[in-house]
Motif scaffolding. Sequence first.
Motif, PDB file in Angstrom:
ATOM      1  N   ASN A 164      52.084 -38.518   6.764  1.00  0.00           N
ATOM      2  CA  ASN A 164      51.697 -37.984   5.286  1.00  0.00           C
ATOM      3  C   ASN A 164      50.281 -38.457   5.059  1.00  0.00           C
ATOM      4  OD1 ASN A 164      51.807 -40.901   5.225  1.00  0.00           O
ATOM      5  ND2 ASN A 164      53.601 -40.817   3.805  1.00  0.00           N
ATOM      6  N   GLU A 165      49.610 -38.721   6.278  1.00  0.00           N
ATOM      7  CA  GLU A 165      48.125 -38.863   6.305  1.00  0.00           C
ATOM      8  C   GLU A 165      47.204 -37.884   5.480  1.00  0.00           C
ATOM      9  OE1 GLU A 165      47.392 -41.501  10.592  1.00  0.00           O
ATOM     10  OE2 GLU A 165      47.504 -39.176  10.643  1.00  0.00           O
ATOM     11  N   GLN A 166      47.426 -36.352   5.937  1.00  0.00           N
ATOM     12  CA  GLN A 166      46.653 -35.530   5.078  1.00  0.00           C
ATOM     13  C   GLN A 166      46.976 -35.612   3.629  1.00  0.00           C
ATOM     14  OE1 GLN A 166      49.405 -35.333   6.709  1.00  0.00           O
ATOM     15  NE2 GLN A 166      50.796 -33.297   6.228  1.00  0.00           N
ATOM     16  N   PHE A 167      48.235 -35.956   3.111  1.00  0.00           N
ATOM     17  CA  PHE A 167      48.101 -36.383   1.823  1.00  0.00           C
ATOM     18  C   PHE A 167      47.530 -37.413   1.286  1.00  0.00           C
ATOM     19  CE2 PHE A 167      52.219 -34.115   3.253  1.00  0.00           C
ATOM     20  CZ  PHE A 167      51.876 -32.854   2.683  1.00  0.00           C
ATOM     21  N   VAL A 168      47.376 -38.624   1.889  1.00  0.00           N
ATOM     22  CA  VAL A 168      46.488 -39.535   1.541  1.00  0.00           C
ATOM     23  C   VAL A 168      45.091 -39.314   1.415  1.00  0.00           C
ATOM     24  CG1 VAL A 168      45.844 -42.051   2.410  1.00  0.00           C
ATOM     25  CG2 VAL A 168      48.182 -41.264   2.502  1.00  0.00           C
ATOM     26  N   GLY A 169      44.583 -38.683   2.398  1.00  0.00           N
ATOM     27  CA  GLY A 169      43.182 -38.138   2.251  1.00  0.00           C
ATOM     28  C   GLY A 169      43.047 -37.241   1.155  1.00  0.00           C
ATOM     29  N   ARG A 170      44.243 -36.355   0.763  1.00  0.00           N
ATOM     30  CA  ARG A 170      43.673 -35.436  -0.415  1.00  0.00           C
ATOM     31  C   ARG A 170      43.533 -36.504  -1.729  1.00  0.00           C
ATOM     32  NH1 ARG A 170      48.346 -31.640  -1.806  1.00  0.00           N
ATOM     33  NH2 ARG A 170      47.822 -30.612   0.297  1.00  0.00           N
ATOM     34  N   ALA A 171      44.614 -37.453  -1.721  1.00  0.00           N
ATOM     35  CA  ALA A 171      44.350 -38.298  -3.063  1.00  0.00           C
ATOM     36  C   ALA A 171      43.140 -39.213  -2.792  1.00  0.00           C
ATOM     37  CB  ALA A 171      45.669 -39.414  -3.058  1.00  0.00           C
ATOM     38  N   LEU A 172      42.661 -39.577  -1.905  1.00  0.00           N
ATOM     39  CA  LEU A 172      41.298 -40.391  -1.621  1.00  0.00           C
ATOM     40  C   LEU A 172      40.276 -39.164  -2.083  1.00  0.00           C
ATOM     41  CD1 LEU A 172      41.777 -42.071   1.607  1.00  0.00           C
ATOM     42  CD2 LEU A 172      41.773 -43.229  -0.419  1.00  0.00           C
ATOM     43  N   ASP A 212      47.709 -48.687   2.830  1.00  0.00           N
ATOM     44  CA  ASP A 212      48.191 -48.664   4.233  1.00  0.00           C
ATOM     45  C   ASP A 212      49.100 -47.355   4.621  1.00  0.00           C
ATOM     46  OD1 ASP A 212      49.135 -51.011   6.367  1.00  0.00           O
ATOM     47  OD2 ASP A 212      50.413 -49.287   6.019  1.00  0.00           O
ATOM     48  N   THR A 213      48.591 -46.611   5.487  1.00  0.00           N
ATOM     49  CA  THR A 213      49.230 -45.500   6.273  1.00  0.00           C
ATOM     50  C   THR A 213      49.514 -45.686   7.574  1.00  0.00           C
ATOM     51  OG1 THR A 213      49.410 -43.081   6.169  1.00  0.00           O
ATOM     52  CG2 THR A 213      47.160 -44.043   6.381  1.00  0.00           C
ATOM     53  N   ALA A 214      50.252 -44.630   8.108  1.00  0.00           N
ATOM     54  CA  ALA A 214      50.304 -44.512   9.683  1.00  0.00           C
ATOM     55  C   ALA A 214      50.648 -43.297  10.172  1.00  0.00           C
ATOM     56  CB  ALA A 214      51.489 -45.442  10.073  1.00  0.00           C
ATOM     57  N   ALA A 215      50.438 -42.846  11.249  1.00  0.00           N
ATOM     58  CA  ALA A 215      50.417 -41.471  11.970  1.00  0.00           C
ATOM     59  C   ALA A 215      51.944 -41.233  11.972  1.00  0.00           C
ATOM     60  CB  ALA A 215      50.055 -41.558  13.451  1.00  0.00           C
ATOM     61  N   ASP A 254      55.092 -35.419   0.612  1.00  0.00           N
ATOM     62  CA  ASP A 254      53.694 -35.078   0.009  1.00  0.00           C
ATOM     63  C   ASP A 254      53.415 -36.505  -0.884  1.00  0.00           C
ATOM     64  OD1 ASP A 254      51.429 -34.658  -1.661  1.00  0.00           O
ATOM     65  OD2 ASP A 254      51.976 -32.526  -1.636  1.00  0.00           O
ATOM     66  N   VAL A 255      52.595 -37.519  -0.548  1.00  0.00           N
ATOM     67  CA  VAL A 255      52.477 -38.607  -1.290  1.00  0.00           C
ATOM     68  C   VAL A 255      50.999 -38.524  -2.168  1.00  0.00           C
ATOM     69  CG1 VAL A 255      53.613 -40.128   0.403  1.00  0.00           C
ATOM     70  CG2 VAL A 255      51.225 -39.806   0.622  1.00  0.00           C
ATOM     71  N   THR A 256      50.510 -37.381  -2.238  1.00  0.00           N
ATOM     72  CA  THR A 256      49.180 -37.254  -3.065  1.00  0.00           C
ATOM     73  C   THR A 256      49.301 -37.689  -4.492  1.00  0.00           C
ATOM     74  OG1 THR A 256      48.749 -35.071  -1.773  1.00  0.00           O
ATOM     75  CG2 THR A 256      47.214 -35.533  -3.893  1.00  0.00           C
ATOM     76  N   ALA A 257      50.472 -37.466  -5.168  1.00  0.00           N
ATOM     77  CA  ALA A 257      50.439 -38.015  -6.423  1.00  0.00           C
ATOM     78  C   ALA A 257      50.580 -39.364  -6.668  1.00  0.00           C
ATOM     79  CB  ALA A 257      51.583 -37.254  -7.414  1.00  0.00           C
ATOM     80  N   VAL A 258      51.586 -39.967  -5.742  1.00  0.00           N
ATOM     81  CA  VAL A 258      51.775 -41.573  -5.874  1.00  0.00           C
ATOM     82  C   VAL A 258      50.483 -42.237  -5.302  1.00  0.00           C
ATOM     83  CG1 VAL A 258      54.306 -41.328  -5.613  1.00  0.00           C
ATOM     84  CG2 VAL A 258      53.130 -41.409  -3.516  1.00  0.00           C
ATOM     85  N   VAL A 259      50.104 -41.807  -4.302  1.00  0.00           N
ATOM     86  CA  VAL A 259      48.622 -42.641  -4.054  1.00  0.00           C
ATOM     87  C   VAL A 259      47.737 -42.614  -5.024  1.00  0.00           C
ATOM     88  CG1 VAL A 259      46.944 -42.578  -2.223  1.00  0.00           C
ATOM     89  CG2 VAL A 259      49.180 -42.198  -1.559  1.00  0.00           C
ATOM     90  N   GLU A 260      47.545 -41.336  -5.547  1.00  0.00           N
ATOM     91  CA  GLU A 260      46.510 -41.123  -6.902  1.00  0.00           C
ATOM     92  C   GLU A 260      46.872 -42.287  -7.716  1.00  0.00           C
ATOM     93  OE1 GLU A 260      46.599 -36.983  -7.892  1.00  0.00           O
ATOM     94  OE2 GLU A 260      44.843 -36.525  -6.600  1.00  0.00           O
ATOM     95  N   GLN A 261      48.166 -42.228  -8.141  1.00  0.00           N
ATOM     96  CA  GLN A 261      48.611 -43.189  -9.157  1.00  0.00           C
ATOM     97  C   GLN A 261      48.343 -44.521  -8.901  1.00  0.00           C
ATOM     98  OE1 GLN A 261      52.698 -43.154 -11.618  1.00  0.00           O
ATOM     99  NE2 GLN A 261      53.058 -43.852  -9.432  1.00  0.00           N
ATOM    100  N   ALA A 262      48.442 -44.945  -7.541  1.00  0.00           N
ATOM    101  CA  ALA A 262      48.077 -46.423  -7.189  1.00  0.00           C
ATOM    102  C   ALA A 262      46.759 -46.704  -7.093  1.00  0.00           C
ATOM    103  CB  ALA A 262      48.948 -46.379  -5.396  1.00  0.00           C
ATOM    104  N   LEU A 263      45.811 -45.774  -7.028  1.00  0.00           N
ATOM    105  CA  LEU A 263      44.338 -45.892  -6.986  1.00  0.00           C
ATOM    106  C   LEU A 263      44.009 -45.866  -8.453  1.00  0.00           C
ATOM    107  CD1 LEU A 263      43.326 -43.526  -4.189  1.00  0.00           C
ATOM    108  CD2 LEU A 263      43.037 -45.876  -4.079  1.00  0.00           C
ATOM    109  N   GLU A 264      44.663 -45.093  -9.428  1.00  0.00           N
ATOM    110  CA  GLU A 264      44.582 -45.326 -10.833  1.00  0.00           C
ATOM    111  C   GLU A 264      44.863 -46.707 -11.295  1.00  0.00           C
ATOM    112  OE1 GLU A 264      46.220 -41.918 -12.301  1.00  0.00           O
ATOM    113  OE2 GLU A 264      44.941 -40.425 -11.597  1.00  0.00           O
TER     114      GLU A 264
END
Length: 311
Positions: A53-61, A46-49, A29-39
Motif C-alpha cells: 500500500n506504499e503508493q497510497f501512503v505516498g498519495r496521502a503524504l 510506518d509502512t512496508a513493501a 487503499d489507505v489514502t484516507a486513513v493515512v490522511e486522517q492520521a496526519l490531520e
Amino acid sequence: MSVPTALLNDGNQIPVIAFGTGSKLKYKDVTAVVEQALEAGFSHIDTAAHYANEQFVGRALRESGLARADVCVTGKYGGRDDDVQGAIRTTLRKLGLTHLDLYLVHHPSLIVNDDVEGLWGRMVEIRTAGLAKSIGVSNFTLELLQRVVKTGMLPAVNQIQLHPYNYASWKEVLEFSAKHGIVTEAYGSLAPITTYPGGPVDPVLSTIARRIGGTPGQVIFKWVHAKGFVVVTTTERRTRLDEYLAVVHLPDLTKDEIDAIDRAGALGPPSSALVRVRELVRTEGARRAALGTMVVLSVVLFLHQLGCLAL
C-alpha cells in the motif's frame, strides 16, 4: 499536537508514536486513513513493501500538504533477492520521496543463505547513498542482533511485537539493545485488550487508568514509553487516533505501576479456551449466557480430563 522524539544512536530522531499501515490495513487503499492520521497530528508513518500500500501512503503524504521535514517516514525492505538498493528505490518511487527517515529489514526470513552480514552491508550502502537517514531491523533475535553489531555499524532500531504478556520473553534482546543504544519499536502492544481480553493484566490496567484519567489502552502505551520504547499502532477510527496521541500528555506511570504491569504480564494471557468462553458469554443474553457458560465450561472441563484440551 506535539509528539516527543526518541534519539537514535546515529544522531537522528523519530517521534515516539507512529501510525502503522500494516495489520488490517495491508493490501488496502489507505489514502484516507493515512490522511486522517496526519490531520489528527501523527508525524511518523510506518509502512512496508510487504503491505502493498506504499503508493497510497505516498498519495496521502502529497495530499496532506505537509512539508517533507514535518513527517518521519519508515519503510521496510521486503525483497528476497538481496537487491536492497533496488527495493528502496522502488519504495521511494511509490511514496514519491527522495529518501526515507528510517529503513528496516522487515524480517529475518529475508536473509538469504544466512548471510546476515552481507545483507546488513547492503543496508549500510543505502544509508551511505542518502536513500535512508537511518537503518535498522525488525523482528530480530538476540543472536541476529549480535551478528549485526559485530559488523561495526549499529542498527538504529529493532521493531518487534511487544506487549505485557510477551515482555519477559524479549528480556535479553531488550537488554542488549539498550546496551548498544538500539531503540526498540513496539507493535501489537494492545494485545492484552484486542487479543487476550480477560487476563491478569486487565484489572491492573483499569486501576491505573482511573488514577491517570485515561483508558487501559493509553496505560499500555504509557508503559511502552516508560520502558523507553517507541509505539507503532494503527486504527481506522479518528477517536482512537486522538486517544493515542493524548498519551503523551497523561501523567507518567509510577515505578510501582510499571512493576505491577510487568508482574501481571509475566503470569501470561488467559488460555484460548477460556477466551472463547468469555466471548460466548459476551454475545449471549444474560439468561442464555448463564446457561451457555455452564454447558461450555462442562464440556471444556470434560475434554481437559480426557486430555483432549489444554487449559
